[in-house]
Design an enzyme around this catalytic site. Structure first.
Site, PDB file in Angstrom:
ATOM      1  N   LYS A 150       1.601  -3.084   8.890  1.00  0.00           N
ATOM      2  CA  LYS A 150       2.728  -2.148   8.872  1.00  0.00           C
ATOM      3  C   LYS A 150       3.962  -2.837   9.429  1.00  0.00           C
ATOM      4  O   LYS A 150       3.942  -3.355  10.544  1.00  0.00           O
ATOM      5  CB  LYS A 150       2.398  -0.904   9.698  1.00  0.00           C
ATOM      6  CG  LYS A 150       3.471   0.177   9.683  1.00  0.00           C
ATOM      7  CD  LYS A 150       2.983   1.402  10.441  1.00  0.00           C
ATOM      8  CE  LYS A 150       4.007   2.523  10.418  1.00  0.00           C
ATOM      9  NZ  LYS A 150       3.508   3.729  11.141  1.00  0.00           N
ATOM     10  N   ASP A 167       2.413  14.882  14.129  1.00  0.00           N
ATOM     11  CA  ASP A 167       2.708  14.771  12.688  1.00  0.00           C
ATOM     12  C   ASP A 167       1.416  14.836  11.886  1.00  0.00           C
ATOM     13  O   ASP A 167       1.182  14.038  10.983  1.00  0.00           O
ATOM     14  CB  ASP A 167       3.461  13.476  12.393  1.00  0.00           C
ATOM     15  CG  ASP A 167       4.183  13.518  11.035  1.00  0.00           C
ATOM     16  OD1 ASP A 167       4.437  14.629  10.538  1.00  0.00           O
ATOM     17  OD2 ASP A 167       4.487  12.439  10.494  1.00  0.00           O
ATOM     18  N   ALA A 173       9.588   2.171   7.151  1.00  0.00           N
ATOM     19  CA  ALA A 173       8.498   1.202   7.295  1.00  0.00           C
ATOM     20  C   ALA A 173       7.718   1.089   5.993  1.00  0.00           C
ATOM     21  O   ALA A 173       7.748   1.990   5.152  1.00  0.00           O
ATOM     22  CB  ALA A 173       7.571   1.603   8.440  1.00  0.00           C
ATOM     23  N   SER A 174       7.037  -0.029   5.849  1.00  0.00           N
ATOM     24  CA  SER A 174       6.164  -0.255   4.696  1.00  0.00           C
ATOM     25  C   SER A 174       4.815  -0.739   5.203  1.00  0.00           C
ATOM     26  O   SER A 174       4.712  -1.369   6.262  1.00  0.00           O
ATOM     27  CB  SER A 174       6.766  -1.297   3.745  1.00  0.00           C
ATOM     28  OG  SER A 174       7.984  -0.829   3.183  1.00  0.00           O
ATOM     29  N   VAL A 175       3.759  -0.443   4.433  1.00  0.00           N
ATOM     30  CA  VAL A 175       2.408  -0.873   4.778  1.00  0.00           C
ATOM     31  C   VAL A 175       1.883  -1.747   3.635  1.00  0.00           C
ATOM     32  O   VAL A 175       1.982  -1.375   2.456  1.00  0.00           O
ATOM     33  CB  VAL A 175       1.473   0.325   5.010  1.00  0.00           C
ATOM     34  CG1 VAL A 175       0.068  -0.164   5.381  1.00  0.00           C
ATOM     35  CG2 VAL A 175       2.030   1.230   6.101  1.00  0.00           C
ATOM     36  N   LEU A 211       0.824  -1.210   0.000  1.00  0.00           N
ATOM     37  CA  LEU A 211       0.000   0.000   0.000  1.00  0.00           C
ATOM     38  C   LEU A 211       0.856   1.257   0.000  1.00  0.00           C
ATOM     39  O   LEU A 211       0.444   2.298  -0.499  1.00  0.00           O
ATOM     40  CB  LEU A 211      -0.919   0.005   1.231  1.00  0.00           C
ATOM     41  CG  LEU A 211      -1.975  -1.099   1.290  1.00  0.00           C
ATOM     42  CD1 LEU A 211      -2.690  -1.068   2.639  1.00  0.00           C
ATOM     43  CD2 LEU A 211      -2.984  -0.939   0.161  1.00  0.00           C
ATOM     44  N   GLY A 212       2.012   1.164   0.591  1.00  0.00           N
ATOM     45  CA  GLY A 212       2.904   2.318   0.639  1.00  0.00           C
ATOM     46  C   GLY A 212       4.200   1.954   1.329  1.00  0.00           C
ATOM     47  O   GLY A 212       4.263   0.987   2.089  1.00  0.00           O
ATOM     48  N   GLY A 237       8.031   3.791   3.007  1.00  0.00           N
ATOM     49  CA  GLY A 237       8.878   4.933   3.314  1.00  0.00           C
ATOM     50  C   GLY A 237      10.274   4.467   3.649  1.00  0.00           C
ATOM     51  O   GLY A 237      10.652   3.323   3.397  1.00  0.00           O
ATOM     52  N   GLY A 238      11.046   5.378   4.246  1.00  0.00           N
ATOM     53  CA  GLY A 238      12.435   5.046   4.537  1.00  0.00           C
ATOM     54  C   GLY A 238      12.601   4.071   5.688  1.00  0.00           C
ATOM     55  O   GLY A 238      13.630   3.402   5.784  1.00  0.00           O
TER      56      GLY A 238
END
Length: 583
Positions: free
Chosen positions: A41, A132, A24-26, A18-19, A21-22
């Site tokens: 996640k 955030d 973590a991933s989902v 789904l997505g 980043g630097g």
């Protein structure tokens, strides 16, 4: 560890990503026995212990929250090498992707933000700060209901572990509150500020500050006046603009105390303008009903003065950036002069470091300044006559001579007084400040260059480099108030050869004025003289960032951060830029 469709983790089967980043991933995943689709996640292998601890804290914090507009956590496992969270799968887009499709109607803006505000107030009432809040952390389901997600930077106020991130700058530069930048204690009003930035973006089509590096953007939140919303989008009513201005006040005491109060004020402002529907709008909304957002960048209309000042990186702050408005290019000669005059502004900031003793402070390792009284020319002359070997008398006389327009005599007086001091660095730093206050910019720059040169072979050079270099870095990007004639005059007075450190800071001024070719030539010249200079790599990284060459920017900032002789402020600036790079 990247997961592929069909991979298993615990009782879950991966369906797709789904997505990512630097850190973590989902993934979309399905429970093997319950046949329930969830969001899974996973943190990446090799992330530092601090992030792993934040990951655990997210599970603990969000697991204790139960609100219809907060993404719930179903499960958590950190027993293996790959800790993971199991969350409700929100089937729709993020608010960020929705905003790229066009403006939303006032009804839809209020409807989304009312529910997000309710989620924030619920968390705040339980002493949980999100820290955030941004459009990419607001998810919309298939019915258009918003969910606040990603509590990875959340903190429980007054909790025993609440100091885990104390002293660290956490958050996203575009949406971060001034007090977060300054490293001050944060409360619910920091989240409310971030929600105000989200509202600003929904109403204008842009965030308030976006120009420059992450470092520049952070400093803008602290010091730069907010671009007036109606100058960005004239279709915004005055009453709505007033709500945004309060929501985004630099002083948190002037903001709304609760997120719900902010949205209620926004709703009332729209209703007073008869811009809200009599009945609740569809949750999906209609982009065509939104207030039209004009193209182009407006000028900034100042709201209230926020004096710029140098801020130490250790308190998580940054240099003042350029205006968000795009500047027209100027002739090269004027730009060169501007760059050097921008560097002269450093000594305005050096005044903030003034000390009264004769030796560097053991805690800050700064060269102390000398206190100089303002006296008349006649009194200064008498004092010098009575104490011909007192360097302070020469500083006071030079200051009085500058004030009376006797610049050449003042410079000669400064040279004479240097023969009687045993604190040369303090003496010349003070002399440069006096020159700056007297608008003798070329004199101040020559003194600064000489200070670096004279200290270059002494044990005090690291102190001088650190003290003067960090202030130069922050102030090199400030706009000069000199006229074009003054700029050219200063340029003609300065010598052509400069040290690699000064050349690097000149390059930074070129970057700010968008003369990237000159910046590149200047920084390469500096690196040719001193290839490992961390300040040069820090600034070259900023140039690559401006050019959207993010991999090269990352490489340069890593070099700056890891250099064995890098001043602490350089390491911290590089680290901050690295963690805010686009993923």
């Amino acid at each position: 560890m990247a997961l592929s469709p069909g991979d298993r983790i615990g009782l879950y089967v991966i369906q797709g990503v789904l997505g990512s980043g630097g850190t973590a991933s989902v993934y979309r995943a399905t429970h093997d026995r319950m046949n329930r689709t969830v969001a899974l996640k996973v943190i990446h292998i090799g992330v530092d212990a601090d992030f792993r601890q934040r990951f655990l804290r997210e599970a603990q914090i969000v697991g204790a929250l139960d609100h219809p507009n907060i993404v719930p956590i179903y499960d958590f496992d950190d027993s293996g090498d790959t800790p993971f969270l199991i969350m409700k799968l929100i089937g729709g887009p993020t608010l960020k992707s929705v905003l790229t499709q066009g403006s939303l109607s006032p009804d839809r803006i209020v409807e989304i933000c009312r529910q997000v505000a309710a989620a924030l107030d619920y968390a705040h009432d339980r002493n949980v700060l999100h820290r955030d809040v941004k459009p990419s952390n607001i998810l919309l389901d298939e019915q258009g209901t918003p969910y606040l997600s990603d509590f990875g930077l959340a903190r429980v106020t007054h909790a025993p572990d609440s100091t885990i991130s104390e002293g660290m700058l956490l958050g996203t530069p575009y949406y971060i509150a001034p007090e977060q930048v300054l490293g001050h204690g944060v409360d619910r009003r920091a989240d409310n500020y971030s929600l105000g930035v989200v509202l600003y973006e929904m109403l204008t089509g842009r965030v308030p500050f976006s120009a420059g590096t992450p470092y520049t953007i952070l400093q803008n939140h602290v010091h730069t006046d907010l671009p007036r919303p109606r100058l960005v989008n004239p279709n915004i009513p005055d009453s709505v603009e007033a709500v945004l201005l309060r929501a985004l006040a630099k002083d948190r005491e002037q903001r709304f105390d609760r997120a719900g109060e902010l949205i209620a004020a926004m709703e009332e402002a729209y209703r007073s303008e008869h811009l809200l529907a009599a009945t609740a709008s569809s949750k999906r909304g209609d982009h065509s009903e939104g207030l039209p957002i004009p193209k182009g960048e407006p000028d900034v209309l100042p709201l209230q003065p926020h004096p710029t000042r140098p801020i130490l990186v250790s308190s998580s702050t940054t240099q003042t950036g350029s205006s968000p408005s795009r500047r027209p290019r100027m002739p090269q000669a004027v730009i060169v002069g501007l760059a050097l005059c921008l560097i002269a502004a450093v000594f305005l900031g050096v005044a903030a470091m003034r000390q009264r003793s004769g030796a560097p402070d053991p805690e800050t390792a700064q060269i102390p300044m000398i206190e100089v009284r303002e006296v008349s020319l006649i009194e200064a002359q008498l004092n010098r006559r009575e104490a011909p070997e007192d360097p302070l008398a020469y500083l006071e006389l030079a200051q009085a001579q500058f004030a009376d327009g006797l610049a050449h005599r003042a410079e000669a007086t400064l040279q004479e007084g240097a023969a009687y001091t045993d604190r040369l660095l303090s003496y010349w730093l003070t002399a440069a400040e006096i020159s700056l206050r007297s608008r003798q910019y070329a004199t101040a720059i020559r003194i600064f260059a000489q200070i670096l040169e004279d200290a270059g072979t002494t044990s005090q050079y690291p102190v001088v480099r650190d003290q003067v270099g960090q202030v130069l870095y922050r102030l090199a990007g400030e706009a000069s108030r000199l006229s074009a004639g003054e700029i050219l005059g200063v340029t003609q007075e300065l010598r052509q050869e400069v040290s690699p450190l000064i050349a690097s800071l000149i390059a930074r001024a070129f970057i700010v004025t968008e003369n990237y070719r000159l910046a590149e030539l200047t920084i390469f010249r500096a690196l040719a003289q001193e290839s490992s200079l961390p300040e040069a790599h820090l600034i070259l990284g900023e140039l690559r960032f401006r050019q959207e060459e993010f991999d090269q920017a990352k490489a340069e900032w890593n070099l700056a951060r890891s250099a064995v002789d890098a001043p602490e402020w350089v390491q911290q600036a590089a680290q901050l830029n690295l963690i805010t790079l686009p993923q």
